[in-house]
Scaffold this motif. Sequence first.
Motif, mmCIF file in Angstrom:
data_model
loop_
_atom_site.group_PDB
_atom_site.id
_atom_site.type_symbol
_atom_site.label_atom_id
_atom_site.label_comp_id
_atom_site.label_asym_id
_atom_site.label_seq_id
_atom_site.Cartn_x
_atom_site.Cartn_y
_atom_site.Cartn_z
ATOM 1 N N LYS A 38 8.207 6.117 18.829
ATOM 2 C CA LYS A 38 9.313 5.343 18.266
ATOM 3 C C LYS A 38 9.181 3.864 18.631
ATOM 4 N N PHE A 40 6.429 2.278 19.347
ATOM 5 C CA PHE A 40 5.270 1.725 18.640
ATOM 6 C C PHE A 40 5.696 1.129 17.299
ATOM 7 N N PHE A 41 6.563 1.837 16.593
ATOM 8 C CA PHE A 41 6.981 1.382 15.271
ATOM 9 C C PHE A 41 8.115 0.365 15.304
ATOM 10 N N SER A 42 8.793 0.243 16.432
ATOM 11 C CA SER A 42 9.946 -0.669 16.482
ATOM 12 C C SER A 42 9.718 -1.898 17.355
ATOM 13 N N LYS A 49 4.267 -7.572 11.167
ATOM 14 C CA LYS A 49 4.776 -6.962 9.933
ATOM 15 C C LYS A 49 4.261 -7.707 8.704
ATOM 16 N N SER A 67 0.510 1.504 3.332
ATOM 17 C CA SER A 67 1.710 2.099 3.916
ATOM 18 C C SER A 67 2.941 1.555 3.217
ATOM 19 N N HIS A 69 7.140 1.197 3.510
ATOM 20 C CA HIS A 69 8.146 1.159 4.580
ATOM 21 C C HIS A 69 8.925 2.470 4.570
ATOM 22 N N THR A 72 12.355 4.716 10.402
ATOM 23 C CA THR A 72 11.829 5.398 11.586
ATOM 24 C C THR A 72 12.859 6.289 12.260
ATOM 25 N N TYR A 77 8.424 12.445 15.095
ATOM 26 C CA TYR A 77 7.270 12.239 15.975
ATOM 27 C C TYR A 77 6.637 13.554 16.413
ATOM 28 N N ILE A 83 4.669 8.480 8.891
ATOM 29 C CA ILE A 83 5.470 7.283 8.671
ATOM 30 C C ILE A 83 4.524 6.196 8.201
ATOM 31 N N GLY A 84 4.684 5.786 6.963
ATOM 32 C CA GLY A 84 3.781 4.804 6.387
ATOM 33 C C GLY A 84 2.363 5.315 6.407
ATOM 34 N N PHE A 86 0.634 6.001 9.081
ATOM 35 C CA PHE A 86 0.358 6.734 10.306
ATOM 36 C C PHE A 86 0.911 8.156 10.273
#
Length: 165
Positions: A38, A40-42, A49, A67, A69, A72, A77, A83-84, A86
């Motif tokens: 979490k 990592f993406f935030s 970005k 990817s 948007h 998240t 996880y 997610i995108g 990944f």
Amino acid sequence: MKIPEKSLLNTQHFDYSDSFEKEFVSKQTHINSSELGKLFFSSGSPWIKKLFSLRNKIVKIFGLKASEHQETKEFNYEPGDQIGLFKVLEKNDHEIIIGEDDKHLNFRVSLMLDNENNQQHNRKLTITTIVTYNNWWGKLYFFPVKPFHKMIVPSMLNGIVKNLS
């Protein structure tokens, strides 16, 4: 830096690898790998970005995966979640492996948290990336990406640690 001995990535074949680590003191007693995912993406900076947005525009021209948007908060996880660009590929309590396979290259990113000296609040976070080229397009693609990658990952590492400290 080498891939950490305890990493799930140690069994993988790769053509390129790098690792970045940072020691820190955490207020939290238990941090699991889903929390690392979490963060990592935030924890990315606005400039990161923008670079990903530019990357997505360029790779669409060549028919590579881009990817989109995704929120998240709805991401669990867990292996198989995406997610995108990944996808969660593997995870245990202290490490999460995200990545993707594409026609030109495959990549894996490990977020691994280790207790330093078995002390509860002294931690070390390591972000490791491995890349496997599937053809010469993979090498060609990664050549201009590599310098940006080497700036982005340490910045993300610092952002994650800042949120954990």
